[in-house]
Write an enzyme that holds these catalytic residues in place. Structure first.
Site, PDB file in Angstrom:
ATOM      1  CG  ASP A  72      30.434   7.314  24.872  1.00  0.00           C
ATOM      2  OD1 ASP A  72      29.979   6.811  23.762  1.00  0.00           O
ATOM      3  OD2 ASP A  72      29.451   8.078  25.331  1.00  0.00           O
TER       4      ASP A  72
ATOM      5  CG  HIS B  93      19.145  -0.128  29.561  1.00  0.00           C
ATOM      6  ND1 HIS B  93      18.318   0.217  28.783  1.00  0.00           N
ATOM      7  CD2 HIS B  93      20.296   0.648  29.465  1.00  0.00           C
ATOM      8  CE1 HIS B  93      18.908   1.240  27.941  1.00  0.00           C
ATOM      9  NE2 HIS B  93      20.042   1.530  28.388  1.00  0.00           N
TER      10      HIS B  93
ATOM     11  CB  ALA C 259      31.467   0.080  26.500  1.00  0.00           C
TER      12      ALA C 259
ATOM     13  CB  ALA D 260      32.822   5.487  38.657  1.00  0.00           C
TER      14      ALA D 260
ATOM     15  CB  CYS E 131      19.670   8.023  25.556  1.00  0.00           C
ATOM     16  SG  CYS E 131      21.126   7.427  24.741  1.00  0.00           S
TER      17      CYS E 131
ATOM     18  CD1 TRP F   4       7.234   3.876  -7.211  1.00  0.00           C
ATOM     19  CD2 TRP F   4       9.029   2.493  -6.908  1.00  0.00           C
ATOM     20  NE1 TRP F   4       7.615   3.166  -8.438  1.00  0.00           N
ATOM     21  CE2 TRP F   4       8.749   2.262  -8.038  1.00  0.00           C
ATOM     22  CE3 TRP F   4      10.161   1.699  -6.385  1.00  0.00           C
ATOM     23  CZ2 TRP F   4       9.272   1.646  -8.885  1.00  0.00           C
ATOM     24  CZ3 TRP F   4      10.616   0.833  -7.182  1.00  0.00           C
ATOM     25  CH2 TRP F   4      10.523   0.863  -8.499  1.00  0.00           C
TER      26      TRP F   4
ATOM     27  CE1 TYR G 189       0.591   1.765  -0.719  1.00  0.00           C
ATOM     28  CE2 TYR G 189       0.454   0.062  -2.147  1.00  0.00           C
ATOM     29  CZ  TYR G 189       0.065   1.323  -1.776  1.00  0.00           C
ATOM     30  OH  TYR G 189      -1.188   1.852  -2.397  1.00  0.00           O
TER      31      TYR G 189
END
Lengths: 461, 461
Positions: free
Chosen positions: B288, B60, B11, B33, B42, B440, B432
């Site tokens: 969060d 990152h 964030a 912090a 993650c 489908w 496809y």
């Protein structure tokens, strides 16, 4: 109620399946010109690469599966005439015997035939000479027989669209040396050349010789050797091989319907509305023989198997009293060429400009998943958006086989279906785990890059 | 204009990046912090599996990358108080020295902390005892150090959510024998048990012992051996190992904002509107620590990294005068567990029923690509739709790693974003080619199966 569907491929079978599913009390007959109903024509290249064996595996459903749904199949039966007022169909069986079939509702799915692009010699030379088209199971058996009996070492493929590329891979895997000839400036002309070139690189890497800008005018045969001739970038061009495969698109089969009074439109295909009505009473049509309603272009001609399935399903529902509507194509397509996958949906710059959008395109390169996790590979994503209202118009993606290209293009297709803006793509709650994506998925990194590019352009005006 | 963002995770960094991107003239400070801004939390399990090395790869962006965007980073700096009227933030550095930072706009992204689920002993036992939580790089280093120094052979993981499952894989790969304890009836309780069981099978196949229905009440340590105790299906339960990892969810960190006058709501998280306004003048919040606007549920608490990125981006744009709106979460999630991938988006039956929808769910099994092409694998897809209006409410998918699960759930997520009906999914022009899909797509086969099932149910009424 007797529904007759003409055509054993996607449109005809989808019509029959849908009618049987929705109302098991309806009598459904499917008239199939050959002996191979519901075969996966898109799978033929994988038969030649021997990844799919035997050829019977190519059936989406077996004859027994189909009949278990309640439909009746008339195989080796050619539809030769429609009496609209009398509601009868004239057919001819394999023995040449003509008969009539009465119908209450008729769906015509006669499909398309391979184009020969005006290449001289194709009327004289055929499969026994080593000159092949590829559209049916009959064509498939003829080519397989030729490969088997003549063991050709070299092949020329005229055309570098989806089938041409897949066959270049298949014949290479099969051990032939393939030369691929393409009229346009780059292979896979449904992509912009900067992305098509990535597909060409993959062909070259696997030993396929690619000649772009090459217009073939004739095929000749001398002493068992085939030669194609034409022009390349203004010069004469000539190349010889043991086998020639011409895969340069299709033209719609319309004579059955036009003889009955139907009209043709875009691409010479039969005009239907979004309900698959032909305008002839009780006569519906769907598939590669009819025009395509496109969500961004209006009415065009863009024959694709997925579209045929959808149109056939709509026709089947409506023929038995339903009110379904074909929601429109976006031209979504994907192809695997060796270890590369290329996909597109929506419009490219020149297509969008021709349809009075104000397109701008930008190519970003984004990893398929977090770079720190092993195996990350870059995806080239070219996003097209409208600079006036920010609307997403299209996307093209090229990446490696494991990079989930084919389902990433589906995210764009779903967004296009709903008329999203390029900016709005960042609102989509897409999935993320480091081995499979990024917090902003590659599809969003590409739209964000388009936005930055468009903002820079706007600031320069 | 001075924008201060608190928090070095998704964030906070997203807020700073967006502000720097849109207006390079804004002064942007990020108060972090710890010493690890913009680390991919993650990705931590893949550090333990040693697929990601060294730990620095988990960033990152590097410190230098971040500063190149124009933002200033204050590392090892804890935000301790907000003076809303004075527009100042009090912070304490690593040496314990307090100081103040003046701001024009403040974004608070203090995130969440690991829950201990009321398990006794967790206040006494810590990393040096072999008892671990896992939420920060500090936790990561502590666990790595323990693994390195003590070479534990067995581990208990309390919790079988996303992190718990990924850590079960990581520690197994690392050579530990893992026992996984789950309170609910099945692992991965964000899926219905019939799909969660497929994930459990994969754990079991790789040697993880799984105990469901197990409520852990205490952790104790005796002579270097750790024991968890509790109840299982009414009986007492006890299990011992060399290492205990507790990963049972998070609780929002709210004290900084509530002390400044903000209110809390769903899940005890700070209330924000869709513009990420806290109600306190010039104070925004995201991530969060705040409530989650959900497109199908209204306001809830559903902390996810992808959501934090989006909320942070909105906050960054609005803090410098923009008018962006968080479009809402769908709870889209995906996890890889060994060679299985499980994903979900939208609602399940009980969640939908609680929100006054009329849900019905149906599970279909569809191949990831045409079965005739080598390597096809079945995907279990559970579709939830509303029986009153046919609206698509959610989808859960489990399949093998190569089956493009994570991007297939994105198609559902994009459809949910637009409020599509289950039936409408058949209108989507998805891609496809036989090696990668079906005419489908599996996502459409599953919605068509839901329709058939719902039609059968309706006919029985």
């Amino acid at each position: 109620m007797h529904l007759v569907a003409i055509g054993g491929s996607d449109a005809g079978i989808s019509t029959a399946l849908r009618a049987c599913e929705l109302d098991p009390s309806v009598d459904v007959t499917v008239v199939v010109a050959d002996a191979y109903p519901n075969f996966s024509i898109c799978g033929i290249p994988y038969y030649f690469s021997r990844e799919v064996q035997p050829w019977q595996s190519l059936a989406h459903r077996t004859h027994a599966d189909l009949e278990a749904t309640g439909m009746n199949l008339h195989l080796d039966t050619l539809a030769t005439g429609i009496d609209v007022n009398g509601r009868t169909l004239t057919v001819r069986d394999a023995a040449g015997t003509e008969s009539t079939i009465a119908y209450d509702q008729l769906m015509v799915g006669t499909g398309a035939s391979p184009s020969t692009a005006g290449i001289a010699g194709l009327d004289q030379l055929g499969p026994d000479d080593g000159v092949h088209l590829l559209h049916s199971m009959g064509d498939t058996f003829a080519l397989e027989r030729y490969l088997d009996e003549h063991q050709p070492e070299t092949a020329i493929i005229v055309g570098a669209g989806y089938v041409g590329l897949e066959m270049a891979e298949a014949l290479t895997v099969r051990g032939l040396h393939v030369t691929q000839l393409q009229r346009g400036p780059e292979v896979l002309s449904t992509l912009d050349p900067e992305l098509g070139s990535l597909v060409r690189d993959e062909l070259t890497r696997h030993g396929v010789d690619v000649f772009t800008g090459t217009r073939i005018e004739a095929v000749t045969r001398n002493a068992g050797r085939l030669t194609v001739t034409g022009t390349r970038d203004g010069d004469t061009f000539s190349h010889s091989a043991d086998l020639v495969l011409v895969v340069v698109g299709v033209r719609p089969n319309t004579s059955l319907l036009t003889a009955a009074g139907a009209t043709t439109g875009a691409g010479g295909a039969v005009v239907v509305d979004e309900h698959m009505r032909t305008g002839l009473p009780n006569v519906w049509a769907a598939g590669d023989g009819v025009v395509t309603h496109h969500r961004l272009l209006g009415v065009t001609y863009l024959p694709l198997g997925t579209t045929s399935h959808k149109q056939g399903r709509v026709a089947g529902e409506n023929a038995i009293g339903g009110n379904a509507r074909f929601a429109g194509s976006l031209g979504t397509q994907v192809v695997k060429v060796f270890d590369v996958v290329a996909a597109r949906t929506g419009l490219r710059d020149h297509e969008a400009a021709a349809a009075d959008y104000a397109p701008h395109s930008h190519t970003a390169i984004a990893d398929d998943h977090k770079r720190y996790y092993p195996g990350a590979t870059p995806i080239s994503i070219r996003v097209t958006g409208d600079t006036r209202d920010g609307r997403l118009l299209g996307a093209q993606l090229v990446g490696t086989r494991g990079a989930e290209i084919s389902k990433r293009v589906d995210t764009y297709a779903t967004a296009l279906h709903h008329g999203m803006t390029v900016d709005g793509m960042s609102n989509l709650d897409l999935s993320y785990t480091p081995p499979l994506g990024s917090p902003w998925d590659a599809v969003q990194m590409a739209t964000q890059a388009w936005e930055r590019d468009a903002r820079t352009l706007a600031s320069l005006v």
